[in-house]
Design an enzyme around this catalytic site. Structure first.
Site, PDB file in Angstrom:
ATOM      1  N   HIS A  96       0.852  -1.188   0.000  1.00  0.00           N
ATOM      2  CA  HIS A  96       0.000   0.000   0.000  1.00  0.00           C
ATOM      3  C   HIS A  96       0.886   1.236   0.000  1.00  0.00           C
ATOM      4  CE1 HIS A  96      -3.128   2.839   1.110  1.00  0.00           C
ATOM      5  NE2 HIS A  96      -3.977   1.913   0.724  1.00  0.00           N
ATOM      6  N   ASP A 141      -7.931  -5.571   0.312  1.00  0.00           N
ATOM      7  CA  ASP A 141      -8.470  -6.242  -0.872  1.00  0.00           C
ATOM      8  C   ASP A 141      -8.082  -7.709  -0.964  1.00  0.00           C
ATOM      9  OD1 ASP A 141      -9.875  -4.116  -1.758  1.00  0.00           O
ATOM     10  OD2 ASP A 141      -8.172  -3.247  -2.821  1.00  0.00           O
TER      11      ASP A 141
HETATM   12  N1  ACO Z   1       4.284  -7.407  -4.754  1.00  0.00           N
HETATM   13  C1  ACO Z   1       5.627  -7.441  -4.869  1.00  0.00           C
HETATM   14  N2  ACO Z   1       6.417  -6.378  -4.712  1.00  0.00           N
HETATM   15  C2  ACO Z   1       5.831  -5.205  -4.439  1.00  0.00           C
HETATM   16  C3  ACO Z   1       4.429  -5.091  -4.290  1.00  0.00           C
HETATM   17  C4  ACO Z   1       3.647  -6.241  -4.461  1.00  0.00           C
HETATM   18  N3  ACO Z   1       2.336  -6.202  -4.332  1.00  0.00           N
HETATM   19  N4  ACO Z   1       4.122  -3.797  -4.005  1.00  0.00           N
HETATM   20  C5  ACO Z   1       5.288  -3.134  -3.966  1.00  0.00           C
HETATM   21  N5  ACO Z   1       6.322  -3.988  -4.224  1.00  0.00           N
HETATM   22  C6  ACO Z   1       7.746  -3.671  -4.216  1.00  0.00           C
HETATM   23  C7  ACO Z   1       8.169  -2.932  -5.467  1.00  0.00           C
HETATM   24  O1  ACO Z   1       8.606  -3.806  -6.479  1.00  0.00           O
HETATM   25  C8  ACO Z   1       9.286  -2.073  -4.922  1.00  0.00           C
HETATM   26  O2  ACO Z   1      10.426  -2.887  -4.757  1.00  0.00           O
HETATM   27  P1  ACO Z   1      11.905  -2.278  -5.047  1.00  0.00           P
HETATM   28  O3  ACO Z   1      12.131  -1.262  -3.971  1.00  0.00           O
HETATM   29  O4  ACO Z   1      12.807  -3.461  -4.990  1.00  0.00           O
HETATM   30  O5  ACO Z   1      11.841  -1.667  -6.422  1.00  0.00           O
HETATM   31  C9  ACO Z   1       8.814  -1.704  -3.500  1.00  0.00           C
HETATM   32  O6  ACO Z   1       7.954  -2.787  -3.111  1.00  0.00           O
HETATM   33  C10 ACO Z   1       8.033  -0.379  -3.441  1.00  0.00           C
HETATM   34  O7  ACO Z   1       7.001  -0.431  -4.413  1.00  0.00           O
HETATM   35  P2  ACO Z   1       6.321   0.853  -5.055  1.00  0.00           P
HETATM   36  O8  ACO Z   1       5.664   0.426  -6.326  1.00  0.00           O
HETATM   37  O9  ACO Z   1       7.308   1.969  -5.100  1.00  0.00           O
HETATM   38  O10 ACO Z   1       5.227   1.204  -3.964  1.00  0.00           O
HETATM   39  P3  ACO Z   1       3.980   2.144  -4.168  1.00  0.00           P
HETATM   40  O11 ACO Z   1       3.704   2.762  -2.858  1.00  0.00           O
HETATM   41  O12 ACO Z   1       4.167   3.055  -5.338  1.00  0.00           O
HETATM   42  O13 ACO Z   1       2.836   1.110  -4.590  1.00  0.00           O
HETATM   43  C11 ACO Z   1       0.904  -0.231  -4.597  1.00  0.00           C
HETATM   44  C12 ACO Z   1       1.740   0.821  -3.827  1.00  0.00           C
HETATM   45  C13 ACO Z   1       0.540   0.312  -5.988  1.00  0.00           C
HETATM   46  C14 ACO Z   1      -0.383  -0.513  -3.830  1.00  0.00           C
HETATM   47  C15 ACO Z   1       1.759  -1.518  -4.752  1.00  0.00           C
HETATM   48  O14 ACO Z   1       2.098  -2.029  -3.481  1.00  0.00           O
HETATM   49  C16 ACO Z   1       1.053  -2.597  -5.589  1.00  0.00           C
HETATM   50  O15 ACO Z   1       1.169  -2.579  -6.824  1.00  0.00           O
HETATM   51  N6  ACO Z   1       0.355  -3.538  -4.916  1.00  0.00           N
HETATM   52  C17 ACO Z   1      -0.428  -4.557  -5.616  1.00  0.00           C
HETATM   53  C18 ACO Z   1      -1.778  -3.987  -6.028  1.00  0.00           C
HETATM   54  C19 ACO Z   1      -2.709  -3.789  -4.856  1.00  0.00           C
HETATM   55  O16 ACO Z   1      -2.906  -4.685  -4.033  1.00  0.00           O
HETATM   56  N7  ACO Z   1      -3.332  -2.603  -4.798  1.00  0.00           N
HETATM   57  C20 ACO Z   1      -4.360  -2.293  -3.774  1.00  0.00           C
HETATM   58  C21 ACO Z   1      -3.989  -1.103  -3.006  1.00  0.00           C
HETATM   59  S1  ACO Z   1      -5.083  -0.923  -1.659  1.00  0.00           S
HETATM   60  C22 ACO Z   1      -6.486  -0.207  -2.280  1.00  0.00           C
HETATM   61  O17 ACO Z   1      -6.579   0.361  -3.330  1.00  0.00           O
HETATM   62  C23 ACO Z   1      -7.674  -0.348  -1.393  1.00  0.00           C
END
Ligand code: ACO
Length: 428
Positions: free
Chosen positions: A305, A363
């Protein structure tokens, strides 16, 4: 003398500006960069990692501590003790209603559950296999064609009426989207039911068979709605605010929020999480799948998140509800649920996820609950939209009530071509 706190920004050419530091009721201080443009520079913060886009008194999140409050009330207390319509009243009006206010609010919302009969014709324009979120964007947006002329967005009473219409009609439209997709006839709302019962009735009843809502399952869906009701300035809410800042019709603004919610990085995650579980298919494949996540081939949907770098408090409530529902339905040994629990445990103990503070989000569990309730996967984000409608309306209303409202207009860092002269086509 007033204790004015400032941050001083000095540019490399020596020019500097004092920027006020402003404190909210809770949460980190913000630096007010309003006047920075006077120096001829702007800040660059794509995806709003460090930028507050507005003031708001509706929802507070502390992502590090895992806190979520609606109007100051912790989400855990509301999920355990309140009901969805009461939460709607709270978000919209700022206070919990007394008994009389609660009853009249329910009556007002209930009197708006039917949609104009003409609206049913909109559905026929869509292919039966259209994604229900696409249908939602279109049909909720179409409400603006029905309620535009009579609406003065600067009049609080008109705004209130729009709020009641949206709260009443969005569940009806959502259930119609499902029925249309499934090829069943539409079921009209029945106002003897509670808000959530009525939604389940419109989803699951058929003219051939009466639907009797199961209180435990109604309670589970009520919780899903409460947990999704608002989440401060997330992508869809910010979209609603930006659209609304131009003075656009509120039904069109809410449709823009639905469009933003649809993406898999936002509200589409519950559907994506369930699809992912189905793709993994068996507990024996979890380790291999997690390795693929760590190799960055794909993401673990329903994990991570932008704000919560701790357990999402909504996820904790949803996890509990998930167990209750599966127990009620005798699905504890369900293959997909077992797989989800295995995935949850592996991820919670794996250094890749621990280091990046990636926890299951709401979710991850809500998808499992919705599936157990008999809601098809492509309706999951629609359910999220039904719950979030009140958050969008409350945030839009808060913005509209602000006499200092201005149209939202971000700046940019231009990286395109420098000035160049036009060359006629034969000389290119
Ligand atoms: N699975 C694996 N790795 C992940 C995930 C994930 N779900 N989410 C983040 N990471 C990793 C990234 O690869 C990154 O790794 P790195 O530092 O080695 O490059 C690090 O964690 C940070 O990720 P960001 O993308 O910079 O984090 P951001 O805050 O931008 O993204 C998000 C948040 C979009 C929710 C992300 O965690 C994601 O894509 N999750 C999956 C989709 C999801 O479940 N969304 C629901 C959100 S909750 C809602 O809307 C109610």
């Amino acid at each position: 003398m007033e204790n004015k706190r400032v941050a001083t920004l000095t540019l490399d050419d020596g020019r500097s500006i004092e920027l006020p530091i402003v404190s909210g009721t809770l949460g980190p201080d913000v630096i007010d960069i309003h006047n920075l443009g006077k120096l001829g520079v702007f800040t660059y913060d794509p995806a709003f990692f460090s930028t507050a886009s507005c003031t708001s008194a509706i929802t507070f999140i502390d992502g590090d501590a895992g806190l979520l409050y609606y109007r100051g009330y912790p989400i855990e207390q509301l999920a355990a003790q309140s009901d969805f319509l009461e939460v709607c009243y709270l978000l919209l009006n700022g206070q919990l209603p007394d008994a009389g206010q609660k009853a009249s609010f329910k009556k007002k919302v209930t009197s708006h559950t039917m949609v104009h009969d003409q609206m049913a014709k909109f559905f026929n324009g869509f292919r039966r296999d259209a994604h229900p979120m696409a249908v939602m964007v279109g049909v909720v947006g179409a409400l603006s064609a029905f309620y535009h002329d009579s609406l003065d967005i600067n009049n609080p009473e008109h705004r209130d009426l729009s709020a009641m219409r949206l709260l009443g009609k969005v569940p009806t439209i959502a259930a119609m989207a499902y029925k249309y997709h499934a090829g069943f006839p539409f079921i009209y709302p029945k106002n003897k039911f509670s808000y959530v019962e009525n939604f389940m009735y419109m989803m699951f009843a058929t003219p051939a068979e009466e639907y009797v809502p199961n209180p435990k399952l109604v309670r589970a869906l009520e919780r899903i709605f409460i947990l999704h009701a608002d989440h401060e300035q997330n992508a869809s809410t910010s979209t609603v605010r930006l659209a609304g800042s131009s003075g656009a019709n509120p039904f069109a603004c809410i449709a823009s929020g639905i469009a933003a919610l649809w993406g898999p990085a936002h509200g589409g995650a519950n559907e994506a999480a369930l699809n992912m579980l189905e793709e993994i298919g068996d507990v024996s494949r979890v380790a291999e799948y997690v390795q693929g996540v760590k190799d960055k081939k794909y993401r673990l949907m329903g994990f991570g998140h932008r704000v919560y770098k701790n357990m999402d408090p909504r996820a904790a409530v949803m996890r509990e509800t998930c167990y209750e529902v599966l127990q009620e339905l005798g699905l504890e040994n369900d293959k997909l649920f077992k797989l989800a629990m295995e995935l949850e445990q592996i991820a919670l103990h794996d250094p890749y996820f621990i280091e990046r503070k990636l926890y299951p989000n709401v979710d991850f569990y809500s998808g499992i609950v919705l599936r157990a309730l008999g809601i098809p996967t492509n309706m999951f984000t629609v359910i999220f939209a039904v719950g979030r409608t009140i958050g969008w309306i409350s945030q839009w209303n808060e913005m509209m009530a602000d006499s200092d409202r201005k149209i939202g207009r971000p700046r940019q860092l231009y990286l395109g071509a420098d000035r160049r002269d036009y060359i006629p086509v034969e000389q290119r």
